[in-house]
Design a protein around this motif. Structure first.
Motif, PDB file in Angstrom:
ATOM      1  N   HIS A 154      -8.133  10.799  -6.668  1.00 50.36           N
ATOM      2  CA  HIS A 154      -9.518  10.888  -6.202  1.00 50.36           C
ATOM      3  C   HIS A 154     -10.297   9.630  -6.583  1.00 50.36           C
ATOM      4  O   HIS A 154     -11.016   9.059  -5.753  1.00 50.36           O
ATOM      5  CB  HIS A 154     -10.179  12.124  -6.810  1.00 50.36           C
ATOM      6  N   GLY A 155     -10.131   9.169  -7.837  1.00 46.76           N
ATOM      7  CA  GLY A 155     -10.839   7.969  -8.261  1.00 46.76           C
ATOM      8  C   GLY A 155     -10.378   6.730  -7.510  1.00 46.76           C
ATOM      9  O   GLY A 155     -11.199   5.884  -7.133  1.00 46.76           O
ATOM     10  N   ALA A 156      -9.050   6.635  -7.278  1.00 49.75           N
ATOM     11  CA  ALA A 156      -8.524   5.457  -6.587  1.00 49.75           C
ATOM     12  C   ALA A 156      -9.022   5.398  -5.147  1.00 49.75           C
ATOM     13  O   ALA A 156      -9.424   4.326  -4.655  1.00 49.75           O
ATOM     14  CB  ALA A 156      -6.999   5.488  -6.623  1.00 49.75           C
ATOM     15  N   ILE A 157      -9.020   6.520  -4.456  1.00 48.46           N
ATOM     16  CA  ILE A 157      -9.479   6.526  -3.063  1.00 48.46           C
ATOM     17  C   ILE A 157     -10.977   6.225  -2.994  1.00 48.46           C
ATOM     18  O   ILE A 157     -11.449   5.468  -2.139  1.00 48.46           O
ATOM     19  CB  ILE A 157      -9.145   7.875  -2.399  1.00 48.46           C
ATOM     20  N   GLY A 158     -11.746   6.841  -3.917  1.00 51.01           N
ATOM     21  CA  GLY A 158     -13.178   6.572  -3.925  1.00 51.01           C
ATOM     22  C   GLY A 158     -13.476   5.107  -4.179  1.00 51.01           C
ATOM     23  O   GLY A 158     -14.339   4.508  -3.528  1.00 51.01           O
ATOM     24  N   LEU A 187      -8.463   9.311   8.787  1.00 49.67           N
ATOM     25  CA  LEU A 187      -7.211   9.150   9.536  1.00 49.67           C
ATOM     26  C   LEU A 187      -6.306   8.110   8.886  1.00 49.67           C
ATOM     27  O   LEU A 187      -5.087   8.270   8.840  1.00 49.67           O
ATOM     28  CB  LEU A 187      -7.521   8.762  10.986  1.00 49.67           C
ATOM     29  N   GLN A 188      -6.918   7.049   8.360  1.00 50.71           N
ATOM     30  CA  GLN A 188      -6.119   6.005   7.726  1.00 50.71           C
ATOM     31  C   GLN A 188      -5.373   6.547   6.515  1.00 50.71           C
ATOM     32  O   GLN A 188      -4.157   6.367   6.371  1.00 50.71           O
ATOM     33  CB  GLN A 188      -7.029   4.847   7.331  1.00 50.71           C
ATOM     34  N   HIS A 189      -6.076   7.256   5.623  1.00 53.39           N
ATOM     35  CA  HIS A 189      -5.436   7.751   4.404  1.00 53.39           C
ATOM     36  C   HIS A 189      -4.514   8.924   4.686  1.00 53.39           C
ATOM     37  O   HIS A 189      -3.502   9.117   3.991  1.00 53.39           O
ATOM     38  CB  HIS A 189      -6.508   8.151   3.381  1.00 53.39           C
ATOM     39  N   LEU A 190      -4.828   9.718   5.684  1.00 49.49           N
ATOM     40  CA  LEU A 190      -3.900  10.792   6.057  1.00 49.49           C
ATOM     41  C   LEU A 190      -2.590  10.219   6.586  1.00 49.49           C
ATOM     42  O   LEU A 190      -1.518  10.770   6.322  1.00 49.49           O
ATOM     43  CB  LEU A 190      -4.541  11.712   7.096  1.00 49.49           C
TER      44      LEU A 190
END
Length: 255
Positions: A154-158, A187-190
């Motif tokens: 969660h922290g890395a994506i944020g 869509l990119q991260h999925l």
């Protein structure tokens, strides 16, 4: 006839039935090793004869260990017409006299008639040394590690999305709506998550059992378990959904 002390403590199913001469009851650890449940059918090695598991019971005898201690099965005489050995359990009025009772049994029956003697002290020591509690503790730490990994994701994506604030401003300047900005990151991260999950599942399935050491052996055993296929799809799917939810929250803030 059953002894006056009754019968072993059943944990599943029911006790032997006179009307079912091919029905047996398995000791708990043996049943776990065979992945057997009440109602399952077992084939005797070297024969075509089958036996039906009627129940599973605990026993104060020494527990089954592959290659060291044979498993314990309760069966009517018709199911085992020519037994290679029998286990007879004795409950003494005074447990302190266990050693004396063993000596008397060996003297009366002869050393050749007794293959092995196990006492309640040995059974208690094995029960206390059972690794079930250790497995639960390790499982608890594993869940904690997964939670920590989730927070890290969660922290890395944020952080990654916040690093694109300038790009987000450009997108909005050329007419992107907040919903479109959210969908771009989602869509990119999925896509990344789906690609990684499929690659990981395929790698574990194809090469997991070839890893040298106990890890490879454990994966090989896991691949033979009944729930292997379900877990192979459910775990990656849960990972993708979790990453999608985490990305959606961070992308919504960015939008």
């Amino acid at each position: 006839e059953r002894p006056d002390v009754g019968r072993p403590l059943l944990t599943a199913g029911h006790w032997l039935d006179v009307g079912d001469p091919d029905g047996v009851v398995l000791e708990t650890r043996l049943a776990r090793a065979l992945l057997a449940q009440p109602g399952d059918t077992l084939t005797l090695p070297g024969t075509s004869r089958t036996l039906t598991v009627l129940g599973i019971a605990d026993s104060p005898e020494r527990r089954y260990r592959p290659g060291e201690q044979p498993g314990l099965v309760w069966a009517p005489p018709a199911a085992v017409p020519d037994p290679g050995g029998q286990v007879i359990g004795l409950r003494l009025t005074d447990p302190v006299e266990t050693d004396y009772a063993v000596q008397r049994a060996v003297t009366v029956l002869g050393a050749g008639a007794i293959g092995q003697v196990s006492t309640w002290e040995q059974a208690r020591a094995e029960a206390q040394g059972d690794n079930r509690l250790l497995g639960q503790v390790l499982g608890l730490f594993g869940l904690g590690a997964l939670l920590a990994a989730g927070l890290a994701v969660h922290g890395a994506i944020g952080t990654r999305i916040r690093g694109h604030l300038r790009d987000i401003s450009v997108l909005k300047a050329i007419g992107f709506t907040p919903g479109q900005v959210v969908r771009v990151f989602l869509l990119q991260h999925l896509a990344y998550a789906l690609l990684g999950a499929v690659a990981a599942a395929a790698t574990v399935q194809a090469l997991g059992s070839r890893v040298p050491g106990r890890l490879g052996d454990a994966v090989g055993v896991w691949q033979g378990l009944p729930g292997h296929t379900v877990a192979l799809f459910v775990v990656p799917a849960c990972a993708v959904l979790f990453i999608g939810a985490t990305t959606g929250l961070a992308a919504w803030r960015a939008g």
